[in-house]
Design a protein around this motif. Structure first.
Motif, PDB file in Angstrom:
ATOM      1  N   ILE A 131      41.358  26.326  43.242  1.00  0.00           N
ATOM      2  CA  ILE A 131      40.388  27.428  43.206  1.00  0.00           C
ATOM      3  C   ILE A 131      39.075  26.969  43.828  1.00  0.00           C
ATOM      4  O   ILE A 131      38.458  27.695  44.619  1.00  0.00           O
ATOM      5  N   GLN A 132      38.645  25.754  43.517  1.00  0.00           N
ATOM      6  CA  GLN A 132      37.428  25.221  44.114  1.00  0.00           C
ATOM      7  C   GLN A 132      37.588  25.059  45.625  1.00  0.00           C
ATOM      8  O   GLN A 132      36.664  25.335  46.385  1.00  0.00           O
ATOM      9  N   GLU A 133      38.762  24.639  46.074  1.00  0.00           N
ATOM     10  CA  GLU A 133      39.054  24.504  47.501  1.00  0.00           C
ATOM     11  C   GLU A 133      38.942  25.858  48.211  1.00  0.00           C
ATOM     12  O   GLU A 133      38.514  25.933  49.368  1.00  0.00           O
ATOM     13  N   ALA A 134      39.313  26.920  47.525  1.00  0.00           N
ATOM     14  CA  ALA A 134      39.284  28.262  48.118  1.00  0.00           C
ATOM     15  C   ALA A 134      37.866  28.676  48.523  1.00  0.00           C
ATOM     16  O   ALA A 134      37.704  29.501  49.433  1.00  0.00           O
ATOM     17  N   ARG A 135      36.861  28.125  47.885  1.00  0.00           N
ATOM     18  CA  ARG A 135      35.464  28.466  48.237  1.00  0.00           C
ATOM     19  C   ARG A 135      35.210  28.306  49.730  1.00  0.00           C
ATOM     20  O   ARG A 135      34.476  29.090  50.319  1.00  0.00           O
ATOM     21  N   THR A 136      35.801  27.293  50.325  1.00  0.00           N
ATOM     22  CA  THR A 136      35.541  27.003  51.736  1.00  0.00           C
ATOM     23  C   THR A 136      36.746  27.233  52.650  1.00  0.00           C
ATOM     24  O   THR A 136      36.589  27.251  53.860  1.00  0.00           O
ATOM     25  N   LYS A 137      37.928  27.433  52.073  1.00  0.00           N
ATOM     26  CA  LYS A 137      39.124  27.524  52.912  1.00  0.00           C
ATOM     27  C   LYS A 137      39.874  28.850  52.834  1.00  0.00           C
ATOM     28  O   LYS A 137      40.857  29.027  53.538  1.00  0.00           O
ATOM     29  N   ALA A 138      39.425  29.766  51.985  1.00  0.00           N
ATOM     30  CA  ALA A 138      40.165  31.024  51.821  1.00  0.00           C
ATOM     31  C   ALA A 138      39.205  32.202  51.715  1.00  0.00           C
ATOM     32  O   ALA A 138      38.076  32.057  51.249  1.00  0.00           O
ATOM     33  N   LYS A 139      39.702  33.353  52.135  1.00  0.00           N
ATOM     34  CA  LYS A 139      38.943  34.606  51.996  1.00  0.00           C
ATOM     35  C   LYS A 139      39.114  35.206  50.616  1.00  0.00           C
ATOM     36  O   LYS A 139      38.316  36.027  50.184  1.00  0.00           O
ATOM     37  N   GLY A 140      40.204  34.832  49.936  1.00  0.00           N
ATOM     38  CA  GLY A 140      40.468  35.367  48.618  1.00  0.00           C
ATOM     39  C   GLY A 140      41.604  34.632  47.955  1.00  0.00           C
ATOM     40  O   GLY A 140      42.261  33.777  48.563  1.00  0.00           O
ATOM     41  N   ILE A 141      41.831  34.986  46.689  1.00  0.00           N
ATOM     42  CA  ILE A 141      42.851  34.333  45.871  1.00  0.00           C
ATOM     43  C   ILE A 141      43.687  35.398  45.178  1.00  0.00           C
ATOM     44  O   ILE A 141      43.151  36.357  44.623  1.00  0.00           O
ATOM     45  N   VAL A 142      44.993  35.208  45.220  1.00  0.00           N
ATOM     46  CA  VAL A 142      45.916  35.919  44.336  1.00  0.00           C
ATOM     47  C   VAL A 142      46.415  34.854  43.378  1.00  0.00           C
ATOM     48  O   VAL A 142      46.901  33.804  43.822  1.00  0.00           O
ATOM     49  N   ILE A 143      46.268  35.094  42.092  1.00  0.00           N
ATOM     50  CA  ILE A 143      46.629  34.058  41.125  1.00  0.00           C
ATOM     51  C   ILE A 143      47.490  34.611  40.004  1.00  0.00           C
ATOM     52  O   ILE A 143      47.176  35.641  39.411  1.00  0.00           O
ATOM     53  N   ASN A 144      48.602  33.929  39.776  1.00  0.00           N
ATOM     54  CA  ASN A 144      49.421  34.147  38.594  1.00  0.00           C
ATOM     55  C   ASN A 144      49.237  32.894  37.745  1.00  0.00           C
ATOM     56  O   ASN A 144      49.937  31.898  37.928  1.00  0.00           O
ATOM     57  N   PRO A 145      48.285  32.917  36.831  1.00  0.00           N
ATOM     58  CA  PRO A 145      48.003  31.725  36.051  1.00  0.00           C
ATOM     59  C   PRO A 145      49.034  31.436  34.971  1.00  0.00           C
ATOM     60  O   PRO A 145      48.951  30.421  34.291  1.00  0.00           O
ATOM     61  N   ALA A 146      49.998  32.351  34.804  1.00  0.00           N
ATOM     62  CA  ALA A 146      51.061  32.188  33.803  1.00  0.00           C
ATOM     63  C   ALA A 146      50.440  31.919  32.438  1.00  0.00           C
ATOM     64  O   ALA A 146      49.481  32.575  32.070  1.00  0.00           O
ATOM     65  N   ALA A 147      50.945  30.962  31.699  1.00  0.00           N
ATOM     66  CA  ALA A 147      50.475  30.715  30.335  1.00  0.00           C
ATOM     67  C   ALA A 147      48.999  30.339  30.266  1.00  0.00           C
ATOM     68  O   ALA A 147      48.342  30.597  29.251  1.00  0.00           O
ATOM     69  N   TYR A 148      48.453  29.776  31.348  1.00  0.00           N
ATOM     70  CA  TYR A 148      47.031  29.423  31.334  1.00  0.00           C
ATOM     71  C   TYR A 148      46.135  30.664  31.279  1.00  0.00           C
ATOM     72  O   TYR A 148      44.952  30.559  30.959  1.00  0.00           O
ATOM     73  N   THR A 149      46.685  31.820  31.570  1.00  0.00           N
ATOM     74  CA  THR A 149      45.943  33.078  31.454  1.00  0.00           C
ATOM     75  C   THR A 149      45.299  33.182  30.085  1.00  0.00           C
ATOM     76  O   THR A 149      44.147  33.607  29.962  1.00  0.00           O
ATOM     77  N   HIS A 150      46.049  32.799  29.080  1.00  0.00           N
ATOM     78  CA  HIS A 150      45.679  33.050  27.690  1.00  0.00           C
ATOM     79  C   HIS A 150      44.941  31.882  27.032  1.00  0.00           C
ATOM     80  O   HIS A 150      44.537  31.991  25.877  1.00  0.00           O
ATOM     81  N   THR A 151      44.773  30.789  27.776  1.00  0.00           N
ATOM     82  CA  THR A 151      44.214  29.583  27.164  1.00  0.00           C
ATOM     83  C   THR A 151      43.096  28.919  27.954  1.00  0.00           C
ATOM     84  O   THR A 151      42.384  28.089  27.391  1.00  0.00           O
ATOM     85  N   SER A 152      42.919  29.249  29.223  1.00  0.00           N
ATOM     86  CA  SER A 152      42.098  28.397  30.076  1.00  0.00           C
ATOM     87  C   SER A 152      40.708  28.940  30.396  1.00  0.00           C
ATOM     88  O   SER A 152      40.528  29.760  31.298  1.00  0.00           O
ATOM     89  N   VAL A 153      39.733  28.398  29.701  1.00  0.00           N
ATOM     90  CA  VAL A 153      38.343  28.657  30.045  1.00  0.00           C
ATOM     91  C   VAL A 153      38.027  27.976  31.383  1.00  0.00           C
ATOM     92  O   VAL A 153      37.226  28.482  32.177  1.00  0.00           O
ATOM     93  N   ALA A 154      38.698  26.868  31.667  1.00  0.00           N
ATOM     94  CA  ALA A 154      38.478  26.156  32.926  1.00  0.00           C
ATOM     95  C   ALA A 154      38.831  27.030  34.129  1.00  0.00           C
ATOM     96  O   ALA A 154      38.097  27.044  35.130  1.00  0.00           O
ATOM     97  N   LEU A 155      39.938  27.781  34.061  1.00  0.00           N
ATOM     98  CA  LEU A 155      40.282  28.685  35.163  1.00  0.00           C
ATOM     99  C   LEU A 155      39.249  29.804  35.275  1.00  0.00           C
ATOM    100  O   LEU A 155      38.843  30.176  36.381  1.00  0.00           O
ATOM    101  N   HIS A 156      38.833  30.343  34.146  1.00  0.00           N
ATOM    102  CA  HIS A 156      37.785  31.371  34.132  1.00  0.00           C
ATOM    103  C   HIS A 156      36.544  30.865  34.874  1.00  0.00           C
ATOM    104  O   HIS A 156      36.032  31.531  35.773  1.00  0.00           O
ATOM    105  N   ASP A 157      36.069  29.694  34.488  1.00  0.00           N
ATOM    106  CA  ASP A 157      34.854  29.147  35.085  1.00  0.00           C
ATOM    107  C   ASP A 157      35.026  28.852  36.571  1.00  0.00           C
ATOM    108  O   ASP A 157      34.122  29.117  37.370  1.00  0.00           O
TER     109      ASP A 157
END
Length: 150
Positions: free
Chosen positions: A62-88
């Motif tokens: 996700i951090q890499e996407a800042r400089t290398k991608a126009k956007g992100i499609v993400i299926n975070p799977a189980a991390y959807t429900h647990t990850s403040v790190a992905l949110h941030d």
């Protein structure tokens, strides 16, 4: 001009086609990757499709996407429900992100009803199986076109 879009997949999605096909379908992640690459190409995207079982790797991508991608499609799977790190990470990414889930998480167990990702996603696609990835790409294309970043 082709724009790169990261399509990021979280834990256990490498088991698609084997794990709970009654919930997730019989397609493999490789099958989905092929469809997504084709749809992405039609929309003018170069799709960088990735999967990991490691939360920190998703954060790095996700951090890499800042400089290398126009956007992100993400299926975070189980991390959807647990990850403040992905949110941030998504909040700091400064590119639009679309959250996608194969199943309708709101029709499943209560713990799946909360997402740490949804508040920082520009859109959410749930319950359409693998077609949800294509819908997410279409939504991302529209968001980028409307913002002048296509």
């Amino acid at each position: 001009m082709t724009s790169t879009v990261f399509v990021l997949n979280g834990p256990n999605l490498n088991l698609l086609g084997l794990r709970e096909p009654e919930v997730y379908g019989s397609e493999t992640l490789t099958d989905i990757e092929k469809k997504v690459a084709e749809r992405g190409k039609a929309l003018g995207f170069l799709v960088d499709f990735r999967q990991t079982n490691i939360e920190g790797v998703l954060v790095d991508w996700i951090q890499e996407a800042r400089t290398k991608a126009k956007g992100i499609v993400i299926n975070p799977a189980a991390y959807t429900h647990t990850s403040v790190a992905l949110h941030d990470a998504l909040k700091a990414a400064d590119v639009p992100a679309i959250e996608v889930h194969l199943s309708n998480v709101h029709a499943r167990e209560d713990f799946r009803h909360h997402s740490f990702v949804s508040p920082v996603a520009r859109g959410i696609v749930v319950g359409f199986g693998s077609y949800g990835y294509e819908l997410a790409l279409e939504g991302l294309a529209r968001i980028l076109a409307q913002s002048g970043h296509a």
